[in-house]
Enzyme design. Structure first.
Site, PDB file in Angstrom:
ATOM      1  N   SER A  31     -24.480 -13.492  24.759  1.00 22.90           N
ATOM      2  CA  SER A  31     -24.435 -14.602  25.626  1.00 22.90           C
ATOM      3  C   SER A  31     -23.240 -14.445  26.444  1.00 22.90           C
ATOM      4  O   SER A  31     -23.001 -15.326  27.386  1.00 22.90           O
ATOM      5  CB  SER A  31     -24.623 -15.856  25.188  1.00 22.90           C
ATOM      6  OG  SER A  31     -25.703 -15.904  24.463  1.00 22.90           O
ATOM      7  N   LYS A  79     -27.000 -25.305  24.721  1.00 26.85           N
ATOM      8  CA  LYS A  79     -25.840 -24.971  25.448  1.00 26.85           C
ATOM      9  C   LYS A  79     -25.595 -26.022  26.922  1.00 26.85           C
ATOM     10  O   LYS A  79     -24.207 -26.153  27.011  1.00 26.85           O
ATOM     11  CB  LYS A  79     -25.980 -23.228  26.191  1.00 26.85           C
ATOM     12  CG  LYS A  79     -25.797 -22.303  25.234  1.00 26.85           C
ATOM     13  CD  LYS A  79     -26.248 -20.969  25.741  1.00 26.85           C
ATOM     14  CE  LYS A  79     -26.131 -19.901  24.735  1.00 26.85           C
ATOM     15  NZ  LYS A  79     -26.371 -18.700  25.384  1.00 26.85           N
TER      16      LYS A  79
END
Length: 775
Positions: free
Chosen positions: A672, A715
């Site tokens: 990520s 997130k």
């Protein structure tokens, strides 16, 4: 003089316990209360005293608990206790629980005099003479090792030839000399009686027939068992009657009767008899045809789920759907229990503290079923799931079978806690053994190695909890229905604290709403600046701390009530632990704010890039895994290949490039951070700062394409907690925004992106702004 102390007391009417004795005590209600109180006390002791009809006992024995367990051959429980000190009983005392408490004073033993040692030697001679007649050599060795006159005298507690009155006299005689004088007289009389009895028995034994011998032996055996407090052992006839009377499925009954036949053919000395009895007890204890009736009131079930937990709509909807289907099948006259594939298997995945484990009890309450929890954290033995073969010593059924027996029904709610922490070693792979348990197409014929019988688990509602989906084997995850619990927003935390956490902690602190009030602003301040967690576990600890201080303040200041507002939090909780730091961290070029997912939920990750003179190359620090190392190499290659397009001087990259992810003691890995590393490198090379309000996540290719990632909801929750306002995500993750709470999307500007160059263009501060700042 020893100090008095309070201990729970247990009065016995059938036996006398002296110091040094180790005896079993069958646990009735009073005995269980005394044992539980002793185990919970600091000293771990209880007082055992005789129950007298004419008066209260004045002496007893302080005892410690050696073991608590089931009585051999029976269904009750017993405690094994060891007498330690003779104690004088004083007045009654107060203590916790339902046990009776008394004040006691330990009886101090004075040093032995020459006269006492002489008496002890005389008594030992008599005792050894009697033991030699019985050829009790092990006991003789034990007696020979005794040197303390008091301990020698107290071994008379085991003597079967002494009456209860005589043993009570020994207990109530603190003086060792007096005890030894009495024992010498009683033992001498008994030894003379034994000699006469043995002579008569020898004369009669010669003419006794075999049947008379057997009758005598059986009578003696019954007397011994009665003296030891043991009942008659269960015979095969008793087991056959129990099996025939039990409500068992036909195949289970046939298997049980086959084992009863083996038991009838085996001898009493054969160890196989014990294995068969244990197996039969296990089978007969299982609730083969016992089921609970499910609640069909969908509205009531939803109210129960809403009352116990805030949010978690996906889980609540799934449970209500399950109830709706079962109710409809019942209305149509279709089978609702048993059958292939009718069970529900759900895994609740999410960070700690979001209510996964406690949700199991709420689900059971909503369904009207029994609840049982199976902790799988650290389990590494396959036999823990499937059970041990009966050929092994100490074999037991697996945890699934034990959970069914504990629940008392064949359709409980079974919570498999921490399924992602199941390990494997040379003893097998427990996660592979769980495949049959959790596969709705197979678990109607689950076979435990110990039982070797088919067990129908199809109507059991299995709930599993996990922190990291990645740690669950793919084959196991394929058999479960995944429900993601990604954490709570700030508004959710405030609501949970107000409705659930605060009332619970106030009750534990013995406070009422009129005495202490925590304002909404204070709760919001705690959620924003004192915790950075997806769940509410730390939030609850802070509330407990504040209420403890409030309780202390009420007691010391004689205040009638307190109000804890936002300005008061520094006094109760100290200074805030978390403050917005994005602006400070990104105040220099080369630092970009990324988003990551850990076992504790979403988190903000700062990636730093710098360059020094030296041989061109890439240095990586911060405990990066292989995937993140590759992301850094791809990011540098992309920036070099597209330097002109990005406004980067190619010469600035022909230096020693250093990429660092802070908190180097924490290992980091995952796909990520690619776009974040590209942004940090461009910021370093151009000298333009990254906007402090911007966060980003996504993997990048060598061509600059932004690839999708996981954990978008977690997130974005982390970005909101960190005070960011703009977040770049891969465009192919745009569908994941449907799962994100509306208030999070309102507070964040989420921009789906395809090309990393577009992210850089919007994430970096304008060049003219940088120039003006420099000027």
């Amino acid at each position: 003089m020893a100090e008095a102390k309070s201990v729970p007391v247990l009065f016995l009417s059938e036996s006398i316990v002296l110091p040094g004795m180790v005896v079993p005590i069958e646990l009735d209600d009073a005995a269980r209360a005394a044992v539980d109180a002793a185990k919970a006390s600091e000293s771990g002791e209880l007082l055992i005293a005789p129950r007298l009809e004419d008066r209260y006992a004045s002496y007893g024995v302080l005892a410690s608990i050696v073991q608590v367990g089931r009585i051999a051959g029976g269904s009750g429980t017993a405690a094994v206790v060891r007498g330690t000190k003779r104690a004088h009983i004083g007045a009654g005392a107060n203590g916790p629980g339902t046990a009776l408490w008394v004040e006691v004073t330990e009886v101090e033993e004075p040093p032995a005099t020459d006269e006492v040692r002489t008496l002890a030697a005389d008594y030992k001679k008599l005792l050894l003479a009697m033991l030699q007649r019985r050829e009790a050599w092990q006991i003789i060795d034990f007696v020979n090792q005794l040197t303390d006159p008091s301990a020698l005298a107290d071994t008379a507690g085991y003597a079967s030839y002494l009456t209860q009155v005589q043993k009570r006299q020994l207990l109530e005689t603190p003086d060792v000399g007096a005890r030894l004088n009495a024992l010498i007289e009683w033992t001498g009389d008994h030894l003379a009686e034994v000699e006469v009895t043995d002579k008569i028995a020898d004369d009669v034994r010669e003419g006794m027939e075999k049947t008379q011998k057997e009758f005598l032996l059986r009578q003696q055996l019954a007397a011994i068992r009665k003296e030891l407090g043991e009942g008659e052992p269960d015979g095969s006839d008793d087991y056959r009657a129990r099996v025939e009377a039990a409500d068992l499925p036909e195949k289970v009954r046939e298997a049980a009767l086959r084992e009863v036949g083996k038991l009838e053919r085996s001898s009493e000395q054969s160890p196989e008899g014990g294995w068969i009895r244990t197996w039969l007890d296990t089978v007969l204890d299982l609730p083969w045809n016992v089921t609970t009736e499910d609640s069909t009131d969908l509205k009531s079930a939803r109210e129960i789920l809403d009352a116990d937990h805030h949010g978690l709509e996906d889980v609540k909807d799934r449970i209500v759907e399950y109830l709706a289907v079962r109710a409809r099948r019942a209305q149509r006259g279709m089978a609702v229990v048993g059958g292939r594939g009718s069970g529900a298997v759900m895994v609740l995945a999410g960070p700690p503290g979001v209510g996964k484990t406690s949700l199991g009890e709420s689900v059971a309450r909503a369904l009207g079923r029994k609840f049982v929890r199976v902790a799988l954290g650290g389990v590494r033995d396959e036999a823990e799931i499937r059970g041990h073969r009966r050929t092994y010593v100490g074999a037991l059924p697996g945890r699934i079978v034990r959970a069914i027996g504990e629940a008392g029904s064949m359709n409980p709610v079974v919570l498999l806690d921490e399924i992602d922490k199941v390990g494997s070693d040379y003893r097998g792979d427990p996660s592979a053994a769980l495949l049959e348990v959790l596969d709705p197409a197979q678990n109607h014929t689950f076979r435990d190695h110990y039982l070797e019988l088919d067990l129908d688990l199809s109507d059991v509602v299995f709930l599993a909890t996990a922190n990291l989906i990645e740690n669950i084997p793919s084959a196991l995850l394929d058999r479960m229905e995944l429900i993601q619990i990604d954490g709570y927003t700030e508004d959710d935390k405030v609501a949970i604290a107000r409705d659930f956490l605060l009332p619970r902690q106030a009750e534990r602190a013995a406070l009422t709403e009129a005495e202490v009030t925590v304002t909404e602003d204070a709760l919001r301040k705690i959620a924003a600046d004192y915790t950075r967690e997806p769940g509410v576990r730390q939030f609850e600890r802070l509330l407990a701390k504040a209420l403890r201080k409030a309780t202390t303040k009420l007691a010391s200041d004689d205040d009638q009530s307190l109000t804890i507002d936002e300005p008061d939090l520094v006094d109760y909780l100290g200074r805030p632990r978390f403050l917005p730091e994005s602006a400070e961290r990104t105040a220099v070029p080369g630092v970009a704010t990324g988003l990551a997912v850990t076992g504790l939920g979403g988190d903000v990750l700062y990636i730093e890039a710098g360059a020094t003179d030296g041989e061109a190359g890439l240095q990586l620090t911060g405990q990066l895994g292989d995937v993140m190392k590759e992301s850094a190499q791809i990011a540098l290659s992309y920036v070099r290949a597209h330097a002109e397009q990005l406004g980067v001087d190619p010469k600035s990259l022909d230096r020693r490039i250093h990429v660092h992810v802070p908190a180097g003691a924490v290992p980091k890995d995952g796909p990520s951070a690619g776009v974040t590393m590209v942004t940090a490198l461009v910021s370093m090379a151009t000298g333009r700062q990254v906007r402090s309000d911007v966060g980003m996540t996504g993997e990048v290719t060598l061509n600059g394409r932004v690839l999708p990632i996981g954990g978008v909801k977690q997130k974005l929750l982390a970005a909101q907690r960190a005070g960011l306002s703009t977040v770049f995500i891969p465009q192919r993750n745009e569908a994941d925004l449907d799962d994100v709470p509306a208030d999070v999307l309102e507070s964040l500007e989420v921009k789906p992106m395809v090309d990393v160059a577009d992210i850089i263009a919007q994430a970096l501060a304008p060049a003219e702004a940088e120039a003006s700042v420099a000027a």
